[in-house]
Design a protein around this motif. Sequence first.
Motif, mmCIF file in Angstrom:
data_model
loop_
_atom_site.group_PDB
_atom_site.id
_atom_site.type_symbol
_atom_site.label_atom_id
_atom_site.label_comp_id
_atom_site.label_asym_id
_atom_site.label_seq_id
_atom_site.Cartn_x
_atom_site.Cartn_y
_atom_site.Cartn_z
ATOM 1 N N GLN A 214 0.816 -1.241 0.029
ATOM 2 C CA GLN A 214 -0.048 0.126 0.021
ATOM 3 C C GLN A 214 0.865 1.255 0.006
ATOM 4 O OE1 GLN A 214 -2.410 0.458 3.510
ATOM 5 N NE2 GLN A 214 -3.927 1.364 2.363
ATOM 6 N N GLN A 215 1.886 1.174 0.911
ATOM 7 C CA GLN A 215 2.770 2.393 0.940
ATOM 8 C C GLN A 215 3.597 2.522 -0.507
ATOM 9 O OE1 GLN A 215 5.325 2.970 4.111
ATOM 10 N NE2 GLN A 215 3.522 3.790 4.976
ATOM 11 N N ARG A 216 3.882 1.488 -1.100
ATOM 12 C CA ARG A 216 4.563 1.664 -2.233
ATOM 13 C C ARG A 216 3.957 2.321 -3.466
ATOM 14 N NH1 ARG A 216 10.236 0.176 -2.204
ATOM 15 N NH2 ARG A 216 10.484 -0.551 -0.540
ATOM 16 N N SER A 217 2.574 2.068 -3.273
ATOM 17 C CA SER A 217 1.779 2.664 -4.371
ATOM 18 C C SER A 217 1.590 4.210 -4.143
ATOM 19 C CB SER A 217 0.417 2.196 -4.257
ATOM 20 O OG SER A 217 -0.185 2.487 -2.920
ATOM 21 N N LEU A 218 2.209 4.814 -2.909
ATOM 22 C CA LEU A 218 1.966 6.081 -2.895
ATOM 23 C C LEU A 218 2.953 6.786 -3.434
ATOM 24 C CD1 LEU A 218 0.970 6.508 0.953
ATOM 25 C CD2 LEU A 218 -0.760 6.751 -1.038
ATOM 26 N N PRO A 219 2.918 8.128 -4.157
ATOM 27 C CA PRO A 219 4.243 8.748 -4.696
ATOM 28 C C PRO A 219 4.890 9.313 -3.565
ATOM 29 C CG PRO A 219 2.084 10.207 -4.647
ATOM 30 C CD PRO A 219 1.669 8.708 -4.161
ATOM 31 N N PRO A 220 6.261 9.283 -3.728
ATOM 32 C CA PRO A 220 7.328 9.716 -2.790
ATOM 33 C C PRO A 220 7.356 11.426 -2.889
ATOM 34 C CG PRO A 220 8.343 9.125 -4.851
ATOM 35 C CD PRO A 220 6.820 8.750 -5.285
ATOM 36 N N LEU A 221 7.766 11.488 -1.551
ATOM 37 C CA LEU A 221 7.988 12.944 -1.290
ATOM 38 C C LEU A 221 9.450 13.076 -0.247
ATOM 39 C CD1 LEU A 221 5.454 15.251 0.141
ATOM 40 C CD2 LEU A 221 7.596 15.338 1.085
ATOM 41 N N ILE A 222 10.283 13.982 -0.523
ATOM 42 C CA ILE A 222 11.296 14.247 0.067
ATOM 43 C C ILE A 222 11.258 15.515 0.962
ATOM 44 C CG2 ILE A 222 13.966 14.297 0.102
ATOM 45 C CD1 ILE A 222 12.831 11.600 -0.983
ATOM 46 N N ALA A 223 11.566 15.709 2.246
ATOM 47 C CA ALA A 223 11.670 16.857 2.834
ATOM 48 C C ALA A 223 12.991 16.998 3.438
ATOM 49 C CB ALA A 223 10.682 16.546 4.315
ATOM 50 N N VAL A 224 13.567 18.089 3.267
ATOM 51 C CA VAL A 224 14.697 18.525 3.887
ATOM 52 C C VAL A 224 14.452 19.532 4.981
ATOM 53 C CG1 VAL A 224 17.044 19.552 3.466
ATOM 54 C CG2 VAL A 224 15.964 18.043 1.766
ATOM 55 N N VAL A 225 14.695 19.181 6.172
ATOM 56 C CA VAL A 225 14.295 20.028 7.389
ATOM 57 C C VAL A 225 15.615 20.396 8.342
ATOM 58 C CG1 VAL A 225 12.101 19.020 7.584
ATOM 59 C CG2 VAL A 225 13.896 18.150 8.903
ATOM 60 N N GLY A 226 15.602 21.173 9.299
ATOM 61 C CA GLY A 226 16.557 21.601 9.974
ATOM 62 C C GLY A 226 16.516 22.963 10.221
ATOM 63 N N PRO A 227 17.546 23.361 11.054
ATOM 64 C CA PRO A 227 17.404 24.774 11.749
ATOM 65 C C PRO A 227 18.075 25.875 10.628
ATOM 66 C CG PRO A 227 19.365 23.839 12.661
ATOM 67 C CD PRO A 227 18.652 22.563 11.971
ATOM 68 N N THR A 228 17.794 27.044 10.882
ATOM 69 C CA THR A 228 18.218 28.188 9.873
ATOM 70 C C THR A 228 19.838 28.032 9.735
ATOM 71 O OG1 THR A 228 17.822 30.170 9.139
ATOM 72 C CG2 THR A 228 18.508 30.107 11.510
ATOM 73 N N ALA A 229 20.076 28.278 8.436
ATOM 74 C CA ALA A 229 21.738 28.717 8.066
ATOM 75 C C ALA A 229 22.494 27.281 8.173
ATOM 76 C CB ALA A 229 22.360 29.732 9.071
ATOM 77 N N ILE A 230 21.797 26.181 7.866
ATOM 78 C CA ILE A 230 22.531 24.815 8.086
ATOM 79 C C ILE A 230 22.698 24.466 6.550
ATOM 80 C CG2 ILE A 230 20.611 23.132 8.172
ATOM 81 C CD1 ILE A 230 22.351 22.129 10.606
ATOM 82 N N GLY A 231 22.169 24.701 5.716
ATOM 83 C CA GLY A 231 22.386 24.484 4.251
ATOM 84 C C GLY A 231 21.197 23.490 3.731
ATOM 85 N N LYS A 232 20.326 23.983 4.018
ATOM 86 C CA LYS A 232 19.107 23.202 3.530
ATOM 87 C C LYS A 232 18.943 23.744 2.193
ATOM 88 C CE LYS A 232 15.887 24.720 6.576
ATOM 89 N NZ LYS A 232 16.957 25.726 7.320
ATOM 90 N N THR A 233 18.990 24.791 1.664
ATOM 91 C CA THR A 233 18.873 25.333 0.230
ATOM 92 C C THR A 233 19.866 24.428 -0.811
ATOM 93 O OG1 THR A 233 18.038 27.384 1.151
ATOM 94 C CG2 THR A 233 18.790 27.271 -1.078
ATOM 95 N N ALA A 234 20.799 24.506 -0.234
ATOM 96 C CA ALA A 234 21.990 23.882 -1.012
ATOM 97 C C ALA A 234 21.627 22.440 -1.286
ATOM 98 C CB ALA A 234 23.337 24.010 -0.631
ATOM 99 N N LEU A 235 21.423 21.630 -0.134
ATOM 100 C CA LEU A 235 21.199 20.354 -0.248
ATOM 101 C C LEU A 235 19.788 19.836 -1.077
ATOM 102 C CD1 LEU A 235 21.956 17.359 0.322
ATOM 103 C CD2 LEU A 235 20.514 17.486 2.327
#
Length: 346
Positions: free
Chosen positions: A30-51
């Motif tokens: 059931q899970q496999r049938s769902l489309p994937p989504l990636i989240a990049v989280v964390g505190p400010t200034a740590i490099g989320k944008t670049a990653l």
Amino acid sequence: MPSLEAYVTCLAFEVGSGRIAGVANRHVHQQRSLPPLIAVVGPTAIGKTALGIHLARAFDGEILSADSRQFYRRMEIGTAKPTREEREQAPHHLIDVADPDETVGLAQFLRLARRTLQQITARGRLPLVVGGTGQYVRALLEGWQVPEVPPDPDLRARLEREAEGDPDAVWQRLVTLDPAVPDFIDPRNVRRVVRALEVSLKTGQPFSVLRRRTPPPYRILRIGLTMDREALYARADARVDAMIAAGLLDEVKDLLARGYGWELPALSGLGYAQFRPFFAGQASLTDVIERIKFDTHDFIRRQYTWFRLNDPAIRWCQADAPDLQPRATEAVRSHLGIPDTDLDSA
RNA sequence: GCCGAGAUAGCUCAGUUCGGUAGAGCAGUGGACUGAAAAUCCAUGUGUCCCGAGUUCAAUUCUCGGUCUCGGCA
């Protein structure tokens, strides 16, 4: 020692991921049938944008910014918005969607974000939620159903005035309408008391029962970026200095010149609100810079309460590790179920 | 060199008037959060009270000596 702990968590996940295949097959399908989504989280200034950009390029993805300040146009430097060059490297959403005198709140964010996610997925591309606004990210990934009660400025003003005179009376009024409210609202937090009262009064239902959640239809991988606290503060401080050097003061002057006032939510953010005493002649630029830095530290601390190092749902990685990008890439690849060879040949 | 002021929490300082081992702001740390969220709110302060000697049951507080810092005068 948050960094070490996080690193261990990261490793534990790599090792443990094989176990998932063994459990409840039907559930997995059931899970496999769902489309994937990636989240990049964390505190400010740590490099989320670049990653985020790196992953978007590697996996044909599009970035959805979950950042309550990057919505606003004309606020580039202080919000550390991705630059034009960065935005050309991958499609970005929910940046520059409002003017500074508009207010984009949680509900609007969720509406926009859910629609955007759907569109990205429909296009056959990989959605990447990248952002540091804890409440927004959690609300999106956990599927919060926000009560359909738009803010009523007049009502709020009236209640606030009332609370100023007799805070207890306002609180008691709320408790009468919603006895469950002491469990999650501090009576001294007038802002939240007023909102809860606003919802309860307008709907005739207790605020507490309207707080529901339905998990979003995605298979989510959460990548958390972390770093030794002291190193992160140093990095954030350096970024503040860089913002000043890049003309933050002029950006603020420009906003004021256009008539945007300090009372606007957009101007209440880090790197903006701290200029207020400066323009009132009560603080030097040096004072302002120091204030921004301290408030940023405080913000980082509070961000960790939304993104916890011991949250098993987050795959934490050291942001300053030299192999961050390959490690994150590998994590995404495995989440998508792509064999190594496919990527190598691409 | 002389005169004055000061030396107390990571920083800036208060205080012990009439001796019983100390407290604010900032910093730091933890937490809450369902339409303002980078907002808003809550919780959290053991430090050779510069050093040494003296007086005293008891000194960070009084006395003497020293060290250092900052002013002013030479």
